[in-house]
Enzyme design. Structure first.
Site, short mmCIF file in Angstrom:
data_model
loop_
_atom_site.label_atom_id
_atom_site.label_comp_id
_atom_site.label_asym_id
_atom_site.label_seq_id
_atom_site.Cartn_x
_atom_site.Cartn_y
_atom_site.Cartn_z
N THR A 1 4.47 5.27 -2.21
CA THR A 1 5.47 6.30 -1.96
C THR A 1 6.72 6.05 -2.78
O THR A 1 7.32 7.00 -3.33
CB THR A 1 5.80 6.36 -0.45
OG1 THR A 1 4.59 6.61 0.29
CG2 THR A 1 6.80 7.46 -0.14
N GLY B 1 0.82 -1.21 0.00
CA GLY B 1 0.00 0.00 0.00
C GLY B 1 0.85 1.25 0.00
O GLY B 1 1.33 1.72 -1.04
N CYS B 2 1.05 1.82 1.19
CA CYS B 2 1.69 3.13 1.29
C CYS B 2 3.17 3.10 0.97
O CYS B 2 3.71 4.08 0.46
CB CYS B 2 1.42 3.71 2.67
SG CYS B 2 -0.36 3.98 2.96
N VAL B 3 3.87 2.00 1.27
CA VAL B 3 5.29 1.91 0.90
C VAL B 3 5.41 1.88 -0.62
O VAL B 3 6.20 2.62 -1.21
CB VAL B 3 5.95 0.67 1.54
CG1 VAL B 3 7.37 0.48 0.99
CG2 VAL B 3 5.97 0.80 3.06
#
Length: 208
Positions: free
Chosen positions: A156, A151-153
């Site tokens: 980003t 998800g966020c890793v």
């Protein structure tokens, strides 16, 4: 096709080039909060090993004196600022302002002077000041740790690449609720967008 055959197939097709470290790295700790560490949380991911690795990388980054950034998620009550993402993932209720699950995991709290980026979407870059902050500091390489890998890793790291920063993803210091999902996303990031490296490689680099 075995994992080895798959990797070789990607290499023959021109994927998996190495970017290497630049000369001015920064560390970004992505969303490592209680929601992923508390067994009673709907987002609990069993990422204690990743947390321990992240703590070691964070300590090394502080010793090396490189910039350290932390991302966190926070929504206003009702989630109007979370839009479709908030509607899609019900567990994001954990990050409504005032929920203790949105607080940092023990030992992962920002230190004095470290930048905190508050976001409402997966990428630490989307709708935030992260890119101009890194640019103003002369950063050319972003070391990624945190949760979740898929998800966020991932979001980003992809955006770091798209903003012209070299993305380094620390395999041991990232985690996800499903090991297969974690590995698949690391494989794809390493093939297309980032260098996925071990904790040991990053610690050696920071020590040097």
């Amino acid at each position: 096709m075995t994992d080895h055959e798959l990797s070789e197939d990607y290499r023959r097709a021109g994927f998996n080039n190495r970017l290497g470290f630049g000369s001015r790295p920064a560390l970004v700790v992505i969303d490592f909060c209680r929601a992923y560490l508390d067994p009673e949380s709907p987002l609990y991911a069993g990422v204690e090993d990743a947390r321990a690795s992240c703590l070691r990388v964070l300590a090394a980054a502080r010793r090396a004196g490189i910039p350290v950034m932390h991302t966190r998620v926070e929504f206003q009550p009702g989630g109007a600022d979370g839009g479709v993402f908030f509607r899609k993932v019900g567990a994001l209720e954990c990050f409504v302002r005032g929920n203790p699950l949105g607080e940092y995991g023990e030992g992962l709290e920002p230190a004095e002077g470290e930048v905190v980026v508050t976001k409402q979407y997966a990428s630490g870059f989307f709708g935030t000041s992260l890119a101009p902050t890194l640019t103003s500091l002369g950063v050319d390489t972003v070391i990624h740790t945190g949760v979740s890998t898929s998800g966020c890793v991932r979001a980003t790291a992809v955006d770091a690449c798209q903003h012209g920063f070299i993305p380094i993803v620390v395999r041991d210091a990232c985690g996800d609720r499903d090991r297969q999902v974690h590995e698949a996303n690391l494989f794809d990031l390493d093939a297309k967008y980032a260098d996925v490296v071990s904790e040991r490689e990053v610690l050696n680099r920071l020590a040097g």
